[in-house]
Design a protein around this motif. Sequence first.
Motif, PDB file in Angstrom:
ATOM      1  N   ASP A  27      32.104  37.376  47.067  1.00  0.00           N
ATOM      2  CA  ASP A  27      31.196  38.048  45.986  1.00  0.00           C
ATOM      3  C   ASP A  27      30.453  37.009  45.202  1.00  0.00           C
ATOM      4  O   ASP A  27      31.244  36.162  44.314  1.00  0.00           O
ATOM      5  CB  ASP A  27      32.268  39.017  44.974  1.00  0.00           C
ATOM      6  CG  ASP A  27      32.980  40.180  46.061  1.00  0.00           C
ATOM      7  OD1 ASP A  27      32.470  40.264  47.065  1.00  0.00           O
ATOM      8  OD2 ASP A  27      33.924  40.470  45.542  1.00  0.00           O
ATOM      9  N   ASN A  46      40.645  44.477  47.322  1.00  0.00           N
ATOM     10  CA  ASN A  46      39.544  43.992  46.577  1.00  0.00           C
ATOM     11  C   ASN A  46      39.835  42.796  45.747  1.00  0.00           C
ATOM     12  O   ASN A  46      40.520  42.621  45.027  1.00  0.00           O
ATOM     13  CB  ASN A  46      38.915  44.955  45.511  1.00  0.00           C
ATOM     14  CG  ASN A  46      37.746  44.417  44.797  1.00  0.00           C
ATOM     15  OD1 ASN A  46      38.041  43.786  43.857  1.00  0.00           O
ATOM     16  ND2 ASN A  46      36.490  44.909  45.058  1.00  0.00           N
ATOM     17  N   GLU A  47      39.294  41.644  46.147  1.00  0.00           N
ATOM     18  CA  GLU A  47      39.207  40.341  45.376  1.00  0.00           C
ATOM     19  C   GLU A  47      40.826  40.319  45.000  1.00  0.00           C
ATOM     20  O   GLU A  47      40.949  39.957  43.900  1.00  0.00           O
ATOM     21  CB  GLU A  47      38.488  40.607  44.204  1.00  0.00           C
ATOM     22  CG  GLU A  47      36.965  40.553  44.357  1.00  0.00           C
ATOM     23  CD  GLU A  47      36.157  40.922  43.176  1.00  0.00           C
ATOM     24  OE1 GLU A  47      36.750  40.692  42.120  1.00  0.00           O
ATOM     25  OE2 GLU A  47      35.087  40.955  43.410  1.00  0.00           O
ATOM     26  N   TYR A 107      28.456  35.868  42.223  1.00  0.00           N
ATOM     27  CA  TYR A 107      27.813  36.020  41.115  1.00  0.00           C
ATOM     28  C   TYR A 107      27.548  34.851  40.373  1.00  0.00           C
ATOM     29  O   TYR A 107      28.179  34.382  39.540  1.00  0.00           O
ATOM     30  CB  TYR A 107      28.959  36.772  40.279  1.00  0.00           C
ATOM     31  CG  TYR A 107      29.357  38.204  40.546  1.00  0.00           C
ATOM     32  CD1 TYR A 107      28.490  39.211  40.355  1.00  0.00           C
ATOM     33  CD2 TYR A 107      30.249  38.456  41.402  1.00  0.00           C
ATOM     34  CE1 TYR A 107      28.751  40.563  40.696  1.00  0.00           C
ATOM     35  CE2 TYR A 107      30.642  39.743  41.777  1.00  0.00           C
ATOM     36  CZ  TYR A 107      29.873  40.752  41.455  1.00  0.00           C
ATOM     37  OH  TYR A 107      29.862  41.993  41.917  1.00  0.00           O
ATOM     38  N   ARG A 121      43.132  47.107  36.366  1.00  0.00           N
ATOM     39  CA  ARG A 121      43.148  47.395  38.173  1.00  0.00           C
ATOM     40  C   ARG A 121      44.104  46.061  38.432  1.00  0.00           C
ATOM     41  O   ARG A 121      44.449  45.123  37.542  1.00  0.00           O
ATOM     42  CB  ARG A 121      41.795  47.138  38.658  1.00  0.00           C
ATOM     43  CG  ARG A 121      40.912  45.818  38.315  1.00  0.00           C
ATOM     44  CD  ARG A 121      39.729  45.837  39.111  1.00  0.00           C
ATOM     45  NE  ARG A 121      38.964  44.591  38.532  1.00  0.00           N
ATOM     46  CZ  ARG A 121      37.798  44.330  39.240  1.00  0.00           C
ATOM     47  NH1 ARG A 121      37.217  44.958  40.154  1.00  0.00           N
ATOM     48  NH2 ARG A 121      37.260  43.291  38.749  1.00  0.00           N
ATOM     49  N   GLU A 172      29.436  41.366  47.617  1.00  0.00           N
ATOM     50  CA  GLU A 172      28.836  41.696  46.248  1.00  0.00           C
ATOM     51  C   GLU A 172      27.779  40.705  45.949  1.00  0.00           C
ATOM     52  O   GLU A 172      28.171  39.645  45.547  1.00  0.00           O
ATOM     53  CB  GLU A 172      29.803  42.110  45.246  1.00  0.00           C
ATOM     54  CG  GLU A 172      31.219  42.880  45.646  1.00  0.00           C
ATOM     55  CD  GLU A 172      32.093  43.074  44.708  1.00  0.00           C
ATOM     56  OE1 GLU A 172      32.172  42.633  43.520  1.00  0.00           O
ATOM     57  OE2 GLU A 172      32.996  43.908  44.911  1.00  0.00           O
TER      58      GLU A 172
END
Lengths: 661, 661, 661
Positions: free
Chosen positions: C265, C141-142, C267, C103, C314
């Motif tokens: 996001d 995305n990101e 994590y 991606r 996320e």
Amino acid sequence: MRLGVCYYPEQWPREQWASDARRMRELGIRLVRIAEFAWARMEPTPGQFEWAWLDDAIATLAAEGLKVVLGTPTAAPPAWLVQQHPDVLPVDAHGRTKAFGSRRHYCFSSEAFHAASERIVTAMAQRYGQHPAVVAWQTDNEYGCHDTVLSYSPAALAGFRRWLAQRYGSIHALNAAWGTAFWSLQANSFDDIGFPVGQPTGALPTHALDFRRFASDEVLRYNRMQVRVLREHAPGRDVLHNFMGMFGEFDHHAMGADLDVAAWDNYPLGFTDTAPFISEADRLSWARTGHPDISAFHHDLYRGICKGRWWVMEQQAGPVNWAHWNAMPLPGMVRTWTWEAFAHGAEVVSYFRWRQLPYAQEQMHSGLHTPDDVRDLGGEEAAQVARELAALPDDAVLASATAPVALVFDYSAKWMTDIVPQGADMSYFGQVFGAYSALRQLGLDVDLVGPDAPLDAYRMVVVTGLTHLTPALSARLQALSAVVVLGPRTGSKTEHLGLSSQRAGAAPLGSAMHLPITAVDSMRPGLQLPVVGVSGDELGQPLGHGHQWRDLAQLPADSAARVLARYEDGYPAWVQQGRWFRQCGMVDAPLQARWFTEAARLADLPVVNLPAGLRLRRRGDWLFAVHRGPDHVQVPAPAGTSFVLGDARIGPAQVAMWHAP
Amino acid sequence: MRLGVCYYPEQWPREQWASDARRMRELGIRLVRIAEFAWARMEPTPGQFEWAWLDDAIATLAAEGLKVVLGTPTAAPPAWLVQQHPDVLPVDAHGRTKAFGSRRHYCFSSEAFHAASERIVTAMAQRYGQHPAVVAWQTDNEYGCHDTVLSYSPAALAGFRRWLAQRYGSIHALNAAWGTAFWSLQANSFDDIGFPVGQPTGALPTHALDFRRFASDEVLRYNRMQVRVLREHAPGRDVLHNFMGMFGEFDHHAMGADLDVAAWDNYPLGFTDTAPFISEADRLSWARTGHPDISAFHHDLYRGICKGRWWVMEQQAGPVNWAHWNAMPLPGMVRTWTWEAFAHGAEVVSYFRWRQLPYAQEQMHSGLHTPDDVRDLGGEEAAQVARELAALPDDAVLASATAPVALVFDYSAKWMTDIVPQGADMSYFGQVFGAYSALRQLGLDVDLVGPDAPLDAYRMVVVTGLTHLTPALSARLQALSAVVVLGPRTGSKTEHLGLSSQRAGAAPLGSAMHLPITAVDSMRPGLQLPVVGVSGDELGQPLGHGHQWRDLAQLPADSAARVLARYEDGYPAWVQQGRWFRQCGMVDAPLQARWFTEAARLADLPVVNLPAGLRLRRRGDWLFAVHRGPDHVQVPAPAGTSFVLGDARIGPAQVAMWHAP
Amino acid sequence: MRLGVCYYPEQWPREQWASDARRMRELGIRLVRIAEFAWARMEPTPGQFEWAWLDDAIATLAAEGLKVVLGTPTAAPPAWLVQQHPDVLPVDAHGRTKAFGSRRHYCFSSEAFHAASERIVTAMAQRYGQHPAVVAWQTDNEYGCHDTVLSYSPAALAGFRRWLAQRYGSIHALNAAWGTAFWSLQANSFDDIGFPVGQPTGALPTHALDFRRFASDEVLRYNRMQVRVLREHAPGRDVLHNFMGMFGEFDHHAMGADLDVAAWDNYPLGFTDTAPFISEADRLSWARTGHPDISAFHHDLYRGICKGRWWVMEQQAGPVNWAHWNAMPLPGMVRTWTWEAFAHGAEVVSYFRWRQLPYAQEQMHSGLHTPDDVRDLGGEEAAQVARELAALPDDAVLASATAPVALVFDYSAKWMTDIVPQGADMSYFGQVFGAYSALRQLGLDVDLVGPDAPLDAYRMVVVTGLTHLTPALSARLQALSAVVVLGPRTGSKTEHLGLSSQRAGAAPLGSAMHLPITAVDSMRPGLQLPVVGVSGDELGQPLGHGHQWRDLAQLPADSAARVLARYEDGYPAWVQQGRWFRQCGMVDAPLQARWFTEAARLADLPVVNLPAGLRLRRRGDWLFAVHRGPDHVQVPAPAGTSFVLGDARIGPAQVAMWHAP
Ligand SMILES: [Zn+2]
Ligand SMILES: [Zn+2]
Ligand SMILES: [Zn+2]
């Protein structure tokens, strides 16, 4: 013993120049290096020159009585040259062309670059060659810095093939010398030869070595062109190059033969931070002083390049910008580094740079002045040295800085060791530096000499890691009366980087030191084995330990040699035959000191055991003590000595000098 | 049990050959491998062959009664082939073509290389295929060495697309198998498929896996071509390949099906120095002996490749040149390594090489003789083995070297683990080696068997890290009566490298061992958690600790399994269901030994706790003890045993052999 | 305070959708993000759209009352686009084109990519822009993940030259700003400018900085195109982007000006495992909880991007797959992370992902459900949060999450520090994170604010490592009445990444804090020097030690400032002038806490010394305590407090919430 400074007038407003020149004189500066890197200012478009600014700059300096060292600007090829001749750019080992945008972006094999270089150097030399203030010329700047000796361009490949054709005459001779019978590597013509990189596994060692030799010769060829132009148009001026520390990708001894003076750039903290052979513990201990031997090693090396004439062209004057970490020097070190250079025989110590530049790549590289033009710590210490120089007695240190111990240094041994290390931490620089440091710790003065240098004047000669011992050097060693210490790996390889007959160890020395080496033992960090005594109370008792490397020697029955110490498993560790010693492997520092002491005693050289960080250096009738350790120490001067510098007791970052006839 | 040697007559003067052959015979050598790498000598220009030298070499060896193993020379394509067909060269993952100048510079997908290879192999086989002295043929040399299985050439890309088209039939099927619904990776045709490298982040795991499978198949296809030619022209001769240690980039079991003998190249010190899964502490402890299990692991692995027939084609005989550090073997180890190979069932142990070559890439690689032709330590020890072989009782070790414990090894599990490691230190080789070592430490003999090998003869089967457990293997395991130990990660992936249903752990085993794995826990070095007992005095008491990896298991309510140990946080650690054990994570060595002991007891296999460095191996009625530890140890032989080799007490680098029916 | 989830209907059978939607609602989910990465499903061939599946998916979710966040799919360009326009692919610093197959394989400067992106975003927005269930849009995305901000394509080079021409107007101005007088780097036209990579040594710092600025602007330009389309066709909907943690290659504050909401996001375990500025000891200590400040740091940072509106798009819900090691979170942490986000002011916490996908790159990335659709631990904890949210008193935490302490964060300071670090371990993220962590350990709430954010509401402002202090920010700081703490390196550089006048330290602040910095001292790990007191009992006594970095300051004679602590060698370490503090270097944690405590006291802010792992956060009248440490701890609530969440004593992975007006 003069002080100099590196100055870039093109980087400062013209109105500042006169003040700069005046203050240089006042501070005690006598020599100013300018113009290196200023190609685009001198030749802003191809073939059109602008001299007015440089005329002015030289005149301004000369007006204050300063002498000028002119640098040729070829380390900084301008944008227009790269646009006109993209083949000027070097190519890296992966085949990627390096980019314009920093410096040294040129391939030594590019003929377009040779032509453009000859044009600018000729133009400069024609204009300033006979200028009374211009007393010396520096070619280029730090050849090889930023890994720029080796280029993998089409021009380099064509040049390499021509070089091979000339060296070997026939492809048959090349096949024989390289050993292409191995792995079906026979070449049918010189056009079969490529670069020794990018193979699935390592190329033939001789292939790799010849490429290193070729690349070194390309640097020499390029420099010789500049020297020829300068000698023609600037007669009687010193021609020098400013070599860089810890750099061995071309043969400095060969280049020295073309020059008048070997200059080098002395950055003790940067080298201590980055030299691969310095331990992490030492990097910490000497982070603010530099390793006690890192500068002196280079002083003694570069003194051997041009028959004793050498300068420090760039002297660190504060924190630099290019090491991993860039600590502030301990106050006093700039002065101490300067005196250390004079103690080792420097004619000139020239500081880098007059003033820190507040922009571009070196913006964090300090100088004698801050960017705001305030005299910085380094500037104060330089001024102190100038005052001390002025106050010296008239007879002080006119003598040369020769030493009683010679330590042989050979650039091709570095290449051979790099190519066939056999142990991942083997380093020729590291091995010679280790021996140097051990000798210096014993108070011994050392000359680092090339393999062709005369050796008759020495009482002791140390040859270590010298992979290929030429018949000529072997014969000269045998003709000496000096004590000779042969270290590990010495003589192990042929001229073509094959194994010597009998992996000969001392074999090329014939019967003088007859100790065949049958194999080697390369040991990972942590692997060690005791070295034990062979007689008396010491029989079987540990004297220390070996590590990293062993030549596995077998004393023949008919040998006249005597084993003085053995490894625990019986192999000889330290062997004597008359005035010859053979050390078979790397050992811990105390044992190394013991063995060098034994050799020095036989050579009738007195040794001491210096405290941590203290070093001594004699120059004629004068003795210098330089101290980096954390504690105050007593220098070995008789009671009542009167000191020209310092005192009988000196602290960290201090120096002492006294008459000691 | 015969000794052999690797010999390169083309590298030595012809006048030396006869003496070499005679002394080989005298030393006890029976087999000589020659001709590998000699392509340029056999075919100096395209299609023109020179056989005279090879005729002579074979005749010279045959005259002394020596048998010859002929190596095809294709690992060393000559310069002329590369000049003619530059597409022979492999391409690395960055798209850079690798260069001629060492060896293995060929791409398995190059058709020009296939054609040239078939020509030279055919010509050799036609000439020597029926020569009475030539008893075996080796194809190429160490396929895959120097990272040469994977090539990123245009030919490889075309081949990969063809391979995919054949495997999947339609692009739709490929999309389904790869899971291209993720990240919009749908391919519309096979021409959309590239190499699984160079993406901003990792490629689809199945994409990567299929490329590994394709690359493995390309090696098999190439080798099969050579085998076909050899079988046609050299009927009745053994065809073998010399595999390399620690190398898993192609499927050795699949290749073994095409060969008669699996040979491998045993360099215990080099492997110990470089194997990524050996700890730094072990590298030091076993620097001069090799890790106690590194050779045996490969012996037991390669014994499983060709139905039990295997040789050591190249046996380290002294220091090598290619590891990071290359220590001297402990005196005695060359002999001990040789006997260890025989203990594990080798037909032949062939030393590398007859004589050290004093030039080229392997100049520091020792052999049985020094370059000056003096018998070296390794040569002396080989001669001792020859004498000992000659003195063996007639009945000694004719039996095969089968073992009661099977440890499954699968090359595709390595590829899967490499592609989806989930923990940076996860290694399939390391995981299987760890299990092997733990079993061997308990005195258990182990067969490393492929996933398709028959398992009926074993009392205990260990399956660990086997990411994809095929339905076939699952069914065969269920049909056994043996004790089965299933280790972490086993059965966690589908054929297409997706997650097994329920991350099934033992789920593919149905109700036989019903323990779903719901997640995994990958732990950095230093992160650990206690494993505790579940009953009696041990309830809640620490038995040891887990680290590195846990399968997080959930025992279903209806499970017939019983948790024998838990992690501190409650997850099962060690589970039993009848004759099945499931180990859920990596644990410290004592706990691993305890668990394998429990399994062995259920399998009625006696275990011992061997002292450091000692290993035992049974072959038929004979027992061998091989010792590498620093201390003298007692071998487990009844009092009064008479030893064929060694004694009841053996020291470092020693071996014992006794009759133990 | 709502819960969301990330869902990929295209990866699951349509028959599963309704059940998924129903169970989302039942679990307490309110928002569902879909469609990101589904470009190839929406536009399987160029210009032909398939909406039926997405219509269905949205309808299915809407039928359960769920709101939808639609992601534009541009982070996953389909194969056909790359085949049609290979120049879509980005190029790495070595000139290698990155490959399709994962991606983010696009270059922000590719006009073909802009056109294709605009087409798909327009088509989506036209279709769903006014859909009642679609309440928000996520662009791409990101941005920048997998090192994708910088591309070295021809389009990027052309764009960079245009950008420079626009910024500087003339090449003369560029030469002046970059300082090309150094090393003859004068450009004669914008076409002389290349990328700042691939030079033999570093490029001009300003060259490098401008390329970073250009690259950031390219991201902004691309995102602005998407925002423009969405605003046109989806009026009234929130437009957001999901930023990634620890990522600073483009200017988030500038992008925030174009968005309604800053999502990020979260994590925590992945960041703790991989953040370069977290020590190995901390990686171990917090392997299962995340570093106590790693999530909060980002919460407080992203709250500052879009005027206080921010989401967690996320949220890690179990082990991930992309760190070096991927441990299981401590049970309770998923709940605790969620509450921590709400405590810091999140509007939404959206879990990644509804269900673990059993194939493709993220197959080991867990979600709320296992691949077999069983609710996983993270799912249980999410459900608990949903229940707790439902049970909250009505007045709970409607207030915004502002703080009394501002810590300035500036993306260009990161770029400047990366380009001219001067010490190999200097990191802007690390330096600001260190200050943040020290403040949080003292119980202080912190806003991370951009350099243009209003500061009037703060009682204390910390500015550290902010290399370039703009005149505007300097003026605003001087206009405040807050206590200001200036940390090392602050104000050291000009806009063009040259040295500030007088290496100004606080110099841009004029007389407010007059402390010139004359040089810096960069210290390797292990090098340290004591910091000593200057008065009373502490005079000359060690208070702690400095390490890593010192600004070497010189207090002018006319300064109104007062040195509160010095380094052992006399340089100022901690200086106060009225409400200003200047910290000159990095110091150990206790000394840092002491100094921040002094500043906080002057600001009249109470501090506490929190036990390891405990953090507090106020939101309006409510206080939260979040605990990660190994031991149970007492929260600082008055006796008799009634807790909405947790209790007065909380253990590892627990949270408490109470009313504290
Ligand atoms: Zn320099
Ligand atoms: Zn081999
Ligand atoms: Zn993500």
